[in-house]
Design a protein around this motif. Structure first.
Motif, mmCIF file in Angstrom:
data_model
loop_
_atom_site.group_PDB
_atom_site.id
_atom_site.type_symbol
_atom_site.label_atom_id
_atom_site.label_comp_id
_atom_site.label_asym_id
_atom_site.label_seq_id
_atom_site.Cartn_x
_atom_site.Cartn_y
_atom_site.Cartn_z
ATOM 1 N N ASP A 134 89.250 65.957 20.401
ATOM 2 C CA ASP A 134 90.548 65.735 19.763
ATOM 3 C C ASP A 134 90.714 64.264 19.369
ATOM 4 N N GLY A 135 91.089 64.052 18.116
ATOM 5 C CA GLY A 135 91.353 62.713 17.622
ATOM 6 C C GLY A 135 90.130 61.952 17.146
ATOM 7 N N ASP A 136 88.957 62.546 17.226
ATOM 8 C CA ASP A 136 87.717 61.865 16.856
ATOM 9 C C ASP A 136 87.470 62.018 15.353
ATOM 10 N N ILE A 137 88.058 61.147 14.562
ATOM 11 C CA ILE A 137 87.919 61.209 13.113
ATOM 12 C C ILE A 137 86.461 61.011 12.710
ATOM 13 N N GLU A 138 85.783 60.095 13.384
ATOM 14 C CA GLU A 138 84.359 59.877 13.104
ATOM 15 C C GLU A 138 83.566 61.159 13.350
ATOM 16 N N GLY A 139 83.920 61.885 14.404
ATOM 17 C CA GLY A 139 83.236 63.138 14.715
ATOM 18 C C GLY A 139 83.457 64.197 13.643
ATOM 19 N N LEU A 140 84.692 64.296 13.149
ATOM 20 C CA LEU A 140 84.962 65.227 12.046
ATOM 21 C C LEU A 140 84.073 64.898 10.848
ATOM 22 N N ALA A 141 84.019 63.613 10.523
ATOM 23 C CA ALA A 141 83.224 63.188 9.374
ATOM 24 C C ALA A 141 81.747 63.491 9.594
ATOM 25 N N ALA A 142 81.235 63.198 10.786
ATOM 26 C CA ALA A 142 79.813 63.384 11.056
ATOM 27 C C ALA A 142 79.412 64.855 10.953
#
Length: 576
Positions: free
Chosen positions: A517-525
């Motif tokens: 939750d909240g990991d914008i970098e993770g969404l992008a990756a």
């Protein structure tokens, strides 16, 4: 008509104390802790959630019951909750012949147009009816001729010197508005009256037949609604609701009292408090002694229905969102609406959650209960738009443009995606209060050529079928309907792992990916990973095929029919 405003004193008690009392009072008797041992023991940790998955029951015919759904309101461009309710009612009728009535508690003059839109889009099928609360209220009077204002046309008013402002015609004296009339398609919609200083103090609302339906009265000073009056077919008042200003900025007006009138318009009686007596009378008239399953699907209606008990009615309360305050809340940090609702668990027929995870969290606090049911959303009946070609560079988001959905996280993540996949595109479907703010963010990030706000779509299935990936970044959910819709169209999902829904629907690495939750970098990756690897995208799409087993129409109907049979068998034999 006299307006009485009551000051209601709120008891002083901390949320923790309330919750401790709630937990003690609702813990099943057999689960009460044993007396403490003679020797001191270390303190025990709170119970951990235990997720259990009920098997899908056999699809058997349901009992002959009426299904009444109580909702707060239905906006013109409604979201996932309303869509899921309509889909539920349609499925229950198609597979079991169940008749459903959606009862709308809060009056809005836009409801007839919203209903017409549902019919036009095929969302309101046979066996499903939508009613205003006032139209279910008992009224044996005969219609009368429409009142005088409805017989005057726009041309008549302009000929008398009224000035036009869009769909409004305004009568002014010395430049101060005295009366305003709004028309739609040639029919009078409402009349506003103003005081000597030009402040609105009253509105009369009419339907397309010219019948007076509701009067609103305002406090001229601060614009607060003081009273709503609802009318019978013969033009006499039926009931009136007195209101007080909201208790907090941006809140709802508080219902203070309800006054009932007889068929001639004379006062019968007044009840202090909410509209519960109105809702009870309407339900008594609507159900007319017929075995009924009442589904309460809006928390504002809980206060009206926790005390509604009839031999021929069994009530279930449906949680469409998290019962916890925030995504990071401890298990006993409940929202106020659910804290109040959970005090009545022993008197309700069923409490329905949308996911196993949410039920597990509730049972960790309240103890295991046979009245806690899980009813996941159903996927659309069949995969549609199979002729549509999938775009290997298209990602979509679907949902209201509201704070809960955190669409800005998806936009920020996609800006990072574009650094590695510059020809990728993000299409965002939905409307809401954050549209202007989100468009500004898109402009500020310089991604307007790749990220677009598409507005409300009437064909979500087609958009999922076009896309290679669905991106979700909500703060919390009950069980996002968009997930099963996306999987139905073989569109894998990348989502935050939040309460509740994603982990109950997404099989990580099979039909999508879960990101902290909240990991914008993770969404992008994860998005980049799928867009760059056509083989992975194809395998994830194939992994969506298992949606029918758990979320298909027959599994959905089988669960609800099983609940209906359980509630029906709990009714006295004399009403079955």
């Amino acid at each position: 008509m006299r307006v009485c405003l009551l000051m209601v004193r709120t008891p002083r008690s901390t949320p923790r104390r309330l919750l401790d009392r709630l937990r003690r009072s609702l813990r099943p008797r057999e689960a009460r802790p044993a007396p403490p041992a003679p020797t001191p023991t270390p303190p025990t940790a709170p119970p951990l959630p235990v997720k259990r998955r009920d098997p899908v029951p056999e699809l058997l015919p349901p009992p002959d019951v009426l299904h009444v759904v109580v909702v707060e309101g239905i906006p013109m461009e409604f979201g996932g909750r309303t869509a899921s309710i309509l889909a539920k009612c349609r499925t229950l009728h198609e597979l079991g012949g169940i008749r459903s009535v959606v009862l709308v508690r809060n009056h809005a003059h836009t409801l007839p147009r919203a209903v017409e839109g549902m019919r036009r889009r095929g969302q309101l099928g046979d066996g499903v009816e939508v009613r205003w609360l006032m139209d279910a209220y008992p009224d044996a009077t005969e219609p009368v001729d429409p009142p005088a204002p409805t017989r005057e046309t726009e041309h008549d008013l302009e000929a008398r010197g009224w000035t036009r402002q869009g769909r409004n015609l305004v009568h002014r004296v010395d430049g101060v508005p005295q009366e305003l009339r709004r028309f739609r398609d040639g029919a009078l919609e409402h009349v506003d009256d103003f005081d000597a200083e030009g402040r609105r103090v009253r509105r009369d609302e009419y339907d397309v037949t010219g019948r007076l339906r509701r009067t609103l009265r305002w406090d001229a000073g601060d614009g607060t609604v003081l009273e709503q009056v609802f009318y019978r077919r013969n033009g006499a008042p039926m009931y009136a609701v007195t209101l007080a200003p909201p208790g907090r900025p941006g809140g709802r007006p508080r219902e203070v009292s309800v006054t009932f009138f007889d068929e001639s318009g004379e006062v019968e009686e007044t009840h202090e408090g909410s509209m519960a007596p109105v809702v009870h009378r309407a339900l008594d008239a609507l159900t007319a002694g017929r075995p009924t399953v009442l589904a309460v699907e809006a928390r504002q209606a809980d206060q009206d229905l926790v005390g509604y008990r009839r031999d021929h009615v069994r009530t279930c309360f449906v949680a469409h969102n998290s019962h916890l305050q925030t995504a990071d809340s401890e298990l006993d940090d409940l929202r106020g609406s659910f804290r109040r609702l959970f005090r009545h668990l022993d008197t309700m027929g069923a409490m329905v959650f949308l996911t196993d995870s949410q039920r597990a969290d509730a049972e960790a606090l309240l103890g295991r209960r046979d009245t806690f049911w899980v009813m996941p959303h159903a996927a659309p009946g069949t995969a549609t738009h199979t002729e549509v070609e999938r775009d290997p560079r298209l990602v979509i988001m679907m949902g209201r443009l509201a704070g809960q959905k955190r669409t800005d996280h998806g936009i920020r993540a996609f800006a990072k995606v574009l650094e590695q996949v510059p020809d990728a595109r993000l299409e965002i479907y939905g409307e809401g209060v954050r549209r202007a703010e989100l468009q500004q963010l898109i402009d500020d990030l310089g991604v307007a050529g790749s990220v677009t706000l598409q507005g409300f779509t009437q064909q979500p299935g087609r958009e999922y079928r076009r896309a290679t990936l669905c991106l979700q970044s909500s703060r919390f959910e009950g069980a996002p309907m968009v997930f099963v819709e996306a999987l139905r169209q073989a569109c894998p999902i990348v989502s935050y792992d939040i309460r509740y829904g994603p982990a109950d629907i997404i099989d990580h690495g099979v039909n999508g990916f879960l990101v902290p939750d909240g990991d914008i970098e993770g969404l992008a990756a994860r998005t980049v990973q799928v867009l760059r690897d056509p083989g992975l995208a194809s395998r994830l799409s194939d992994g969506c095929a298992g949606v029918d087993e758990r979320f298909g129409q027959e599994a959905f109907a089988a669960r609800w029919f099983h609940l209906f049979r359980t509630l029906y068998e709990d009714m006295p034999a004399s009403v079955r």
